[in-house]
Design a protein around this motif. Structure first.
Motif, PDB file in Angstrom:
ATOM      1  N   MET A 144     -29.779 -11.996   8.162  1.00  0.00           N
ATOM      2  CA  MET A 144     -30.781 -11.626   6.954  1.00  0.00           C
ATOM      3  C   MET A 144     -31.950 -11.534   7.746  1.00  0.00           C
ATOM      4  O   MET A 144     -32.087 -11.325   8.870  1.00  0.00           O
ATOM      5  CB  MET A 144     -31.524 -11.518   5.494  1.00  0.00           C
TER       6      MET A 144
ATOM      7  N   GLU B  33     -29.366  -8.625   0.606  1.00  0.00           N
ATOM      8  CA  GLU B  33     -30.832  -8.375   0.722  1.00  0.00           C
ATOM      9  C   GLU B  33     -30.342  -7.100   0.420  1.00  0.00           C
ATOM     10  O   GLU B  33     -28.686  -6.376   0.152  1.00  0.00           O
ATOM     11  CB  GLU B  33     -31.243  -7.852   2.164  1.00  0.00           C
ATOM     12  N   ASP B  34     -31.102  -6.264  -0.410  1.00  0.00           N
ATOM     13  CA  ASP B  34     -30.861  -4.779  -0.426  1.00  0.00           C
ATOM     14  C   ASP B  34     -30.825  -4.227   0.805  1.00  0.00           C
ATOM     15  O   ASP B  34     -31.056  -4.309   1.745  1.00  0.00           O
ATOM     16  CB  ASP B  34     -32.212  -3.996  -1.590  1.00  0.00           C
ATOM     17  N   CYS B  35     -31.211  -2.174   0.442  1.00  0.00           N
ATOM     18  CA  CYS B  35     -30.951  -1.862   2.165  1.00  0.00           C
ATOM     19  C   CYS B  35     -32.375  -1.291   2.414  1.00  0.00           C
ATOM     20  O   CYS B  35     -32.191  -0.859   3.870  1.00  0.00           O
ATOM     21  CB  CYS B  35     -29.405  -0.394   1.793  1.00  0.00           C
ATOM     22  N   ASP B  36     -33.620  -1.610   1.912  1.00  0.00           N
ATOM     23  CA  ASP B  36     -34.258  -1.596   3.013  1.00  0.00           C
ATOM     24  C   ASP B  36     -35.167  -2.608   2.835  1.00  0.00           C
ATOM     25  O   ASP B  36     -35.764  -2.956   4.157  1.00  0.00           O
ATOM     26  CB  ASP B  36     -35.676  -1.104   2.072  1.00  0.00           C
ATOM     27  N   GLN B  37     -33.974  -4.049   3.512  1.00  0.00           N
ATOM     28  CA  GLN B  37     -34.417  -5.674   3.234  1.00  0.00           C
ATOM     29  C   GLN B  37     -36.194  -5.791   2.583  1.00  0.00           C
ATOM     30  O   GLN B  37     -36.255  -6.476   3.358  1.00  0.00           O
ATOM     31  CB  GLN B  37     -34.410  -5.634   5.229  1.00  0.00           C
ATOM     32  N   ASP B  38     -35.936  -5.720   1.416  1.00  0.00           N
ATOM     33  CA  ASP B  38     -37.378  -6.152   1.008  1.00  0.00           C
ATOM     34  C   ASP B  38     -37.383  -6.215  -0.153  1.00  0.00           C
ATOM     35  O   ASP B  38     -37.874  -6.472  -0.803  1.00  0.00           O
ATOM     36  CB  ASP B  38     -38.641  -4.741   1.768  1.00  0.00           C
TER      37      ASP B  38
END
Length: 201
Positions: free
Chosen positions: A1, A72-77
């Motif tokens: 990730m 992880e989500d699409c914004d990697q946050d």
């Protein structure tokens, strides 16, 4: 990730979800060290903002969150961590830190469907007909389906066993509703009984 820890000053929110029921159990925060420890040990570890240190959920209570998957989500946050909870997740003793309904998979959804049929009866439907026949008929049907499930387990195909088991579970949920009880009450009772000495037959 590839995660962006900079947005949250080194911390990412981590949504904790029951891997079986898909119920959201809690929200915590992780820094890189907490995430690494979680991945390595298979138990969810957060960074506690109040204690200013790493904190493994269950380190004092024994109610660990065993990791099933991390995404992880699409914004990697933001992280989504599916877990197998050992005991209740919330410090209050509740299974979840959120007051969410207990219907997160189809068994619970089916219970809701049966409830809806009672509140909004459909003339000619199976549930409506059986409901009018009363608890004795429904209980009898549960007994019949139980016998058929046993026969299927011993002598019939895997598909027949699954079908008979499904019929049994449906009618058991039906009987619970007729008697005024819920699957949640049964689950809570099983949780209480878990670990207690088995009674001899």
């Amino acid at each position: 990730m590839t995660l962006d820890f900079n947005k949250g000053d080194g911390l990412l929110p981590a949504i904790i979800q029951d891997a079986q029921t898909l119920e959201v159990l809690m929200l915590g925060y992780m820094n890189e060290e907490a995430l690494t420890k979680t991945a390595q040990e298979g138990k969810v570890t957060f960074f506690s903002r109040s204690k200013n240190r790493l904190w493994t959920k269950g380190e004092s209570s024994g109610h660990f969150l065993q990791v099933v998957s991390i995404a992880e989500d699409c914004d990697q946050d933001t992280l989504l961590i599916k877990v197998k909870p050992i005991g209740p997740t919330c410090h209050t003793g509740n299974r979840s830190c959120f007051n969410t309904p207990y219907n997160q998979n189809f068994v619970f959804e089916l219970e809701n469907i049966i409830n809806d049929r009672y509140e909004h009866p459909v003339e000619g439907s199976y549930i409506n007909k059986m409901h009018h026949k009363g608890v004795h008929k429904i209980a009898q049907k549960v007994g019949e389906e139980a016998v058929e499930t046993v026969i299927a387990a011993l002598y019939e195909s895997e598909n027949e066993f699954i079908n008979e088991s499904s019929d049994l579970l449906f009618h058991f949920l039906f009987l619970l509703k007729e008697k005024g009880y819920t699957l949640e009450q049964i689950a809570k009772n099983l949780e209480i009984r878990h670990g207690q000495p088995r009674r001899e037959d």
